[in-house]
Every structure is written in C-alpha cells, then in structure tokens.
Design a protein around this motif. Structure first.
Motif, PDB file in Angstrom:
ATOM      1  N   ARG A   1      40.056  43.538  35.766  1.00  0.00           N
ATOM      2  CA  ARG A   1      40.228  44.856  35.240  1.00  0.00           C
ATOM      3  C   ARG A   1      40.734  44.777  33.672  1.00  0.00           C
ATOM      4  O   ARG A   1      41.675  43.980  33.672  1.00  0.00           O
ATOM      5  N   GLY A   2      40.344  45.535  32.991  1.00  0.00           N
ATOM      6  CA  GLY A   2      40.868  45.603  31.645  1.00  0.00           C
ATOM      7  C   GLY A   2      41.288  47.060  31.065  1.00  0.00           C
ATOM      8  O   GLY A   2      41.052  47.867  31.772  1.00  0.00           O
TER       9      GLY A   2
ATOM     10  N   ASN B   1      28.713  48.455  40.902  1.00  0.00           N
ATOM     11  CA  ASN B   1      29.847  48.557  40.051  1.00  0.00           C
ATOM     12  C   ASN B   1      29.594  49.294  38.771  1.00  0.00           C
ATOM     13  O   ASN B   1      28.986  48.731  38.025  1.00  0.00           O
ATOM     14  N   VAL B   2      30.186  50.297  38.587  1.00  0.00           N
ATOM     15  CA  VAL B   2      29.753  51.253  37.496  1.00  0.00           C
ATOM     16  C   VAL B   2      31.092  51.700  36.567  1.00  0.00           C
ATOM     17  O   VAL B   2      31.457  52.515  36.184  1.00  0.00           O
ATOM     18  N   GLN B   3      31.974  50.767  36.953  1.00  0.00           N
ATOM     19  CA  GLN B   3      33.398  50.809  36.322  1.00  0.00           C
ATOM     20  C   GLN B   3      33.612  50.222  35.042  1.00  0.00           C
ATOM     21  O   GLN B   3      33.479  49.207  34.853  1.00  0.00           O
ATOM     22  N   PRO B   4      33.779  51.122  34.062  1.00  0.00           N
ATOM     23  CA  PRO B   4      34.121  50.222  32.630  1.00  0.00           C
ATOM     24  C   PRO B   4      35.470  49.330  32.826  1.00  0.00           C
ATOM     25  O   PRO B   4      36.208  49.715  33.496  1.00  0.00           O
ATOM     26  N   PHE B   5      35.267  48.371  31.907  1.00  0.00           N
ATOM     27  CA  PHE B   5      36.520  47.328  31.855  1.00  0.00           C
ATOM     28  C   PHE B   5      36.786  46.756  33.111  1.00  0.00           C
ATOM     29  O   PHE B   5      37.820  46.131  33.394  1.00  0.00           O
ATOM     30  N   THR B   6      35.475  46.665  34.062  1.00  0.00           N
ATOM     31  CA  THR B   6      35.638  46.075  35.313  1.00  0.00           C
ATOM     32  C   THR B   6      34.747  45.280  35.812  1.00  0.00           C
ATOM     33  O   THR B   6      33.520  45.682  35.611  1.00  0.00           O
ATOM     34  N   GLU B   7      35.006  43.944  36.201  1.00  0.00           N
ATOM     35  CA  GLU B   7      33.921  43.040  36.609  1.00  0.00           C
ATOM     36  C   GLU B   7      34.151  42.866  37.960  1.00  0.00           C
ATOM     37  O   GLU B   7      35.526  42.570  38.382  1.00  0.00           O
ATOM     38  N   VAL B   8      33.244  42.871  38.943  1.00  0.00           N
ATOM     39  CA  VAL B   8      33.505  42.538  40.377  1.00  0.00           C
ATOM     40  C   VAL B   8      32.516  41.283  40.886  1.00  0.00           C
ATOM     41  O   VAL B   8      31.314  41.432  40.778  1.00  0.00           O
ATOM     42  N   ARG B   9      33.199  40.538  41.367  1.00  0.00           N
ATOM     43  CA  ARG B   9      32.316  39.333  42.019  1.00  0.00           C
ATOM     44  C   ARG B   9      32.823  39.107  43.194  1.00  0.00           C
ATOM     45  O   ARG B   9      33.845  39.389  43.748  1.00  0.00           O
TER      46      ARG B   9
ATOM     47  N   ILE C   1      40.630  43.637  24.449  1.00  0.00           N
ATOM     48  CA  ILE C   1      40.927  44.185  25.870  1.00  0.00           C
ATOM     49  C   ILE C   1      41.773  43.259  26.559  1.00  0.00           C
ATOM     50  O   ILE C   1      41.569  41.904  26.502  1.00  0.00           O
ATOM     51  N   ALA C   2      42.744  43.721  27.141  1.00  0.00           N
ATOM     52  CA  ALA C   2      43.628  43.093  27.948  1.00  0.00           C
ATOM     53  C   ALA C   2      43.279  42.979  29.362  1.00  0.00           C
ATOM     54  O   ALA C   2      42.991  43.989  29.927  1.00  0.00           O
ATOM     55  N   TRP C   3      43.190  41.773  29.967  1.00  0.00           N
ATOM     56  CA  TRP C   3      42.199  41.680  31.157  1.00  0.00           C
ATOM     57  C   TRP C   3      43.415  41.133  32.335  1.00  0.00           C
ATOM     58  O   TRP C   3      44.260  40.267  31.979  1.00  0.00           O
ATOM     59  N   SER C   4      43.316  41.536  33.264  1.00  0.00           N
ATOM     60  CA  SER C   4      44.102  41.096  34.788  1.00  0.00           C
ATOM     61  C   SER C   4      42.948  40.879  35.923  1.00  0.00           C
ATOM     62  O   SER C   4      42.215  41.818  36.115  1.00  0.00           O
ATOM     63  N   THR C   5      43.133  39.560  36.330  1.00  0.00           N
ATOM     64  CA  THR C   5      42.359  39.350  37.521  1.00  0.00           C
ATOM     65  C   THR C   5      43.120  39.478  38.910  1.00  0.00           C
ATOM     66  O   THR C   5      44.070  38.682  39.108  1.00  0.00           O
TER      67      THR C   5
END
Length: 248
Positions: free
Chosen positions: A214-215, A183-191, A223-227
C-alpha cells in the motif's frame, strides 16, 4: 458535506504512516518482502484516483459496478478518494469498523466501506458419492474475502481446493489454488501465493499468503510504500460444508 466525511477529509496530508490491513480484512498485518514498484505514474489527485478506479472497473467487465460508481454522490466520491490519498483516513476507517449481519454472513462496515466473505452453500456442492454407499470421491470447495465501497468491490482474493472424501470425511488433498479475483485500488498491489494444503481431523484445509503493498503520495512527489501480509484460510468437511473462511 456530511460531518463525518468532513472530519475524515480534514486530515488529508497530516500523516505519513501507511495502513494496509483494510485490504486484507481484519487480520493482523505483518511486514513482508518489498515489491519492485515504480509509482511515478500513480494518480495524485481525487479526480485522478476516481478516474483510475472507474477505468479498472470498466476493464474488469463489472458493468453493474461501473453503474453504481457513476451514481456515487459528491460526498461519497470525496470519501473514497480521501481513503487512498491520506493514510490517516485509511487508519480511521479500519479502526472504527464494526460488524453487522448482511444477508447470510457477517460483514464489517465503516460508513460506506465494507469487508466480507463469500462461500458456496452446502446445497450447491456436487455430491459424487455412490447411491447408498460411502465410496471415496472428489469434490471442490472455495471461499473469497473482499473489500468494498458502497457495494463496489475493490479487492477480492480467492482460495480454491479439491480433495477426496468418503462419507463426511475428507481423506486426501488433491490440490489448491490462490487467486486475486480483483484489485482496483490505486496505490495498492495485491499478490497471493500458496502457503499450505493438508487433511486434518477429517477436514481439508488450504492456506494462501496474501501480500498487500500500500502506498500514499508524499509532498516530495514520490510514493511512500508499506508492505503487509496475512494468511487466508479455507477449511471444509468431506460433505462440502465450509468450516473456516477467514484471515489468520
């Protein structure tokens, strides 16, 4: 600048909604539990976003993809950075994606963005059956789903499983695992985490829950986040043939 890129970039800062489905393929997204994330140090400019992606590629040891990244044109770099800085751009990319055949599989594409899957061919599977017999033995199968830009894989998740089989029939699930390969996406976490693993109809099935947060930077400096979440499914027959490697 190409006309299509100009149209995409023109909408930067025009929307605040977050679109995360592109990070988990074409599966329908559903709201999931929040992540604990501090976005204070997240990159907020095109150059910072691109630098962050390149640094992560270097850290992952993907030398060939670092070279591909370094060859991106100015328009491609702006298109990639805009995807992470403006949710309207991400929404347009996802909504307009179309399918085409690339190599052995079908890949969804939108400009330089691609979504696809990888799985081993049947011929590459180990076959532990006794000669001339159909004794129970074990084998492993796996499949991945990925999201890329101009051939650079930004995110990839993997489902692996092992099971016993007799002849062409899977008979017992031995175990399975869920992995974020990259996962090399800025503003993004993946689990990813286990959802279920079972035998049904002579096939082994493993399901993993993939959660993407994702933000996007806001005018207020936060940063505005949505999951969102979806299920990645892998199914295989006793002979190792993959029957499902998809989102659901």
């Amino acid at each position: 600048m190409k006309r299509t890129t100009t149209k995409l970039v023109a909408s930067i800062g025009a929307a605040c909604a977050i679109v995360a489905t592109s990070a988990i393929g074409s599966a329908p997204a559903q709201a999931a539990e929040p992540f604990d994330t501090d976005g204070a140090t997240a990159p907020r400019t095109p150059s910072a976003v691109l630098s962050a992606i390149r640094a992560d590629l270097v850290a992952s040891g993907a030398a060939s993809e670092v070279a591909t990244f370094d060859r991106l044109s100015a328009d491609q770099r702006l298109e990639l950075a805009s995807y992470f800085l403006d949710p309207a751009v991400a929404s347009a990319v996802t909504a307009a994606a179309g399918a085409k055949v690339l190599g052995p599989g079908t890949v969804r594409t939108r400009g330089n963005f691609e979504w696809g899957a990888v799985e081993p061919s049947l011929s590459a599977q180990d076959d532990d059956r006794a000669e001339g017999g159909a004794r129970a033995a074990s084998r492993s199968s796996w499949g991945t789903q990925w999201f890329a830009f101009a051939g650079i894989r930004l995110t990839e998740t993997k489902v692996s499983m092992s099971y016993e089989y007799s002849g062409a029939t899977a008979t017992k699930m031995l175990g399975y695992s869920c992995t974020v390969v990259r996962n090399v996406q800025p503003f993004t976490e993946v689990r990813t985490s286990k959802s279920s693993g079972y035998i049904s109809g002579g096939q082994a099935t493993a399901k993993c829950k993939v959660v993407v947060k994702r933000g996007v930077p806001t005018p207020w400096g936060s940063i505005a986040w949505s999951t969102y979440s979806s299920i990645q499914r892998l199914s295989a027959k006793g002979n190792g043939g993959i029957t499902a490697n998809r989102w659901e």
